[in-house]
Design a protein around this motif. Structure first.
Motif, PDB file in Angstrom:
ATOM      1  N   UNK A 103      58.945  33.759  77.092  1.00  0.00           N
ATOM      2  CA  UNK A 103      57.875  33.879  76.337  1.00  0.00           C
ATOM      3  C   UNK A 103      57.706  35.233  75.893  1.00  0.00           C
ATOM      4  N   UNK A 104      57.320  35.327  74.442  1.00  0.00           N
ATOM      5  CA  UNK A 104      57.612  36.821  73.845  1.00  0.00           C
ATOM      6  C   UNK A 104      56.207  36.839  72.721  1.00  0.00           C
ATOM      7  N   UNK A 105      55.838  38.206  72.711  1.00  0.00           N
ATOM      8  CA  UNK A 105      54.877  38.565  71.697  1.00  0.00           C
ATOM      9  C   UNK A 105      55.657  39.171  70.519  1.00  0.00           C
ATOM     10  N   UNK A 106      55.519  38.554  69.229  1.00  0.00           N
ATOM     11  CA  UNK A 106      56.518  39.015  68.194  1.00  0.00           C
ATOM     12  C   UNK A 106      55.600  39.771  67.127  1.00  0.00           C
ATOM     13  N   UNK A 107      54.501  40.163  67.776  1.00  0.00           N
ATOM     14  CA  UNK A 107      53.688  40.997  66.839  1.00  0.00           C
ATOM     15  C   UNK A 107      52.642  39.971  65.759  1.00  0.00           C
ATOM     16  N   UNK A 108      53.482  39.348  65.063  1.00  0.00           N
ATOM     17  CA  UNK A 108      53.097  38.325  64.197  1.00  0.00           C
ATOM     18  C   UNK A 108      52.468  37.115  64.831  1.00  0.00           C
ATOM     19  N   UNK A 109      53.073  36.788  65.920  1.00  0.00           N
ATOM     20  CA  UNK A 109      52.723  35.520  66.648  1.00  0.00           C
ATOM     21  C   UNK A 109      53.177  35.722  68.189  1.00  0.00           C
ATOM     22  N   UNK A 124      57.429  27.064  70.766  1.00  0.00           N
ATOM     23  CA  UNK A 124      56.191  26.827  70.421  1.00  0.00           C
ATOM     24  C   UNK A 124      55.286  27.964  70.254  1.00  0.00           C
ATOM     25  N   UNK A 125      54.446  28.048  69.359  1.00  0.00           N
ATOM     26  CA  UNK A 125      53.970  29.378  68.971  1.00  0.00           C
ATOM     27  C   UNK A 125      52.549  29.178  68.217  1.00  0.00           C
ATOM     28  N   UNK A 126      52.091  30.343  68.161  1.00  0.00           N
ATOM     29  CA  UNK A 126      50.726  30.570  67.318  1.00  0.00           C
ATOM     30  C   UNK A 126      50.752  31.678  66.794  1.00  0.00           C
ATOM     31  N   UNK A 127      50.357  31.636  65.465  1.00  0.00           N
ATOM     32  CA  UNK A 127      50.192  33.041  64.392  1.00  0.00           C
ATOM     33  C   UNK A 127      48.884  33.756  64.741  1.00  0.00           C
ATOM     34  N   UNK A 128      49.387  35.072  64.934  1.00  0.00           N
ATOM     35  CA  UNK A 128      48.294  36.156  64.670  1.00  0.00           C
ATOM     36  C   UNK A 128      47.661  35.922  63.372  1.00  0.00           C
ATOM     37  N   UNK A 129      46.540  36.314  62.872  1.00  0.00           N
ATOM     38  CA  UNK A 129      46.080  36.406  61.316  1.00  0.00           C
ATOM     39  C   UNK A 129      46.987  37.215  60.701  1.00  0.00           C
ATOM     40  N   UNK A 130      47.280  36.683  59.300  1.00  0.00           N
ATOM     41  CA  UNK A 130      48.057  37.477  58.552  1.00  0.00           C
ATOM     42  C   UNK A 130      47.523  38.656  58.169  1.00  0.00           C
ATOM     43  N   UNK A 131      46.148  38.817  58.138  1.00  0.00           N
ATOM     44  CA  UNK A 131      45.671  40.272  57.982  1.00  0.00           C
ATOM     45  C   UNK A 131      46.373  41.294  58.764  1.00  0.00           C
TER      46      UNK A 131
END
Length: 283
Positions: A103-109, A124-131
């Motif tokens: 499990x990883x934090x990719x900054x963008x997701x 399986x992932x969730x995006x952080x806001x593109x902003x």
């Protein structure tokens, strides 16, 4: 999900070969949370919203187990609508005791990794806001850091897991390839994707419309890695969704100019990248 609809080109469906259809169906329904929308003796179509197929699984005749050190699927990535949804499925995985690969934090997701019973990789992932994504000279900043598991679980706490939410989509696909130079030409000059991140000389990440990536490519199975056997467990093909017939025809012209063979089968167009990964070109 604006990066996974027109006017972008994106991955819409992944077709997998498995060794035991019933075992795979149990996994994809009970562990991942898909629904079946169509099934025969050897094939099943899986959905999150009850109508849009995201994954097709098929049991070939004389199927072989997954071959190592070949080109093909590294993982396909299921994009959830929110961080809360990711927290809920993480809690579900912990409750059922299914083994996770990471499990990883990719900054963008934020992403969770596992594999199906045949070893087909899944993110399986969730995006952080593109902003919040950081771009420098056309390159998006991604990294691999430990995930905030407790924070994720807190997001989903008290929420009952009821399978994949209807807003789930196919976020991206990541492929093993045998080299990067010809593959880059194929995906960029041929299919019209843009490079958004490079990891040294071993991996490329590509997208349309400023997404962090719709396609990942790596040579981690070795330069010159062979294509797997046709009846091997793994990727059969993946589908690229184009916004219009005009956009698809433009890509077909580009591919032919690169002398890429395009096959038309019952009204569908198929191509193979230089490493043997098969792609359906859809509208």
């Amino acid at each position: 999900m604006e990066f996974h609809q027109a006017p972008q080109t994106f991955v819409s469906q992944v077709d997998l070969k498995v060794s035991d259809l019933e075992r795979s169906l149990a996994f994809y329904q009970q562990i991942i949370g898909f629904q079946i929308i169509k099934q025969t003796d050897k094939v099943a179509f899986l959905t999150a919203d009850g109508k849009t197929p995201l994954v097709k699984i098929e049991q070939p005749d004389n199927v072989r187990e997954k071959q190592s050190r070949t080109t093909g699927l590294y993982h396909f990535a299921i994009l959830l609508p929110s961080r809360k949804d990711l927290g809920k499925i993480l809690q579900h995985f912990l409750e059922v005791g299914y083994p996770l690969q990471g499990a990883s934090d990719h900054l963008v997701s934020e992403a969770i990794y596992l594999a199906d019973p045949d070893g087909n990789g899944i993110e399986i992932y969730a995006d952080r806001p593109a902003s919040t994504w950081v771009w420098n000279d056309g390159q998006v900043h991604m990294t691999t850091e430990p995930i905030d598991a407790q924070g994720l679980l807190a997001e989903g706490r008290g929420q009952k897991w009821e399978g994949l939410p209807s807003g789930t989509t196919m976020g991206h696909i990541h492929l093993h390839v045998s080299e990067l130079e010809k593959v880059q030409e194929f995906y960029c000059k041929g299919l019209g994707f843009n490079i958004v991140t490079r990891y040294g000389n071993q991996a490329l990440f590509l997208s349309t419309g400023g997404y962090h990536h719709h396609i990942g490519l790596n040579t981690w199975n070795g330069i010159g890695a062979p294509k797997p056997a046709d009846n091997s467990v793994g990727l059969k093909w993946f589908t690229l969704q184009f916004p219009s017939e005009e956009a698809r025809q433009h890509v077909l012209e580009n591919l032919r100019s690169l002398e890429v063979m395009v096959s038309e089968i019952e009204g569908s167009y198929f191509v193979e990248d230089p490493s043997g990964n098969r792609i359906q070109l859809n509208i």
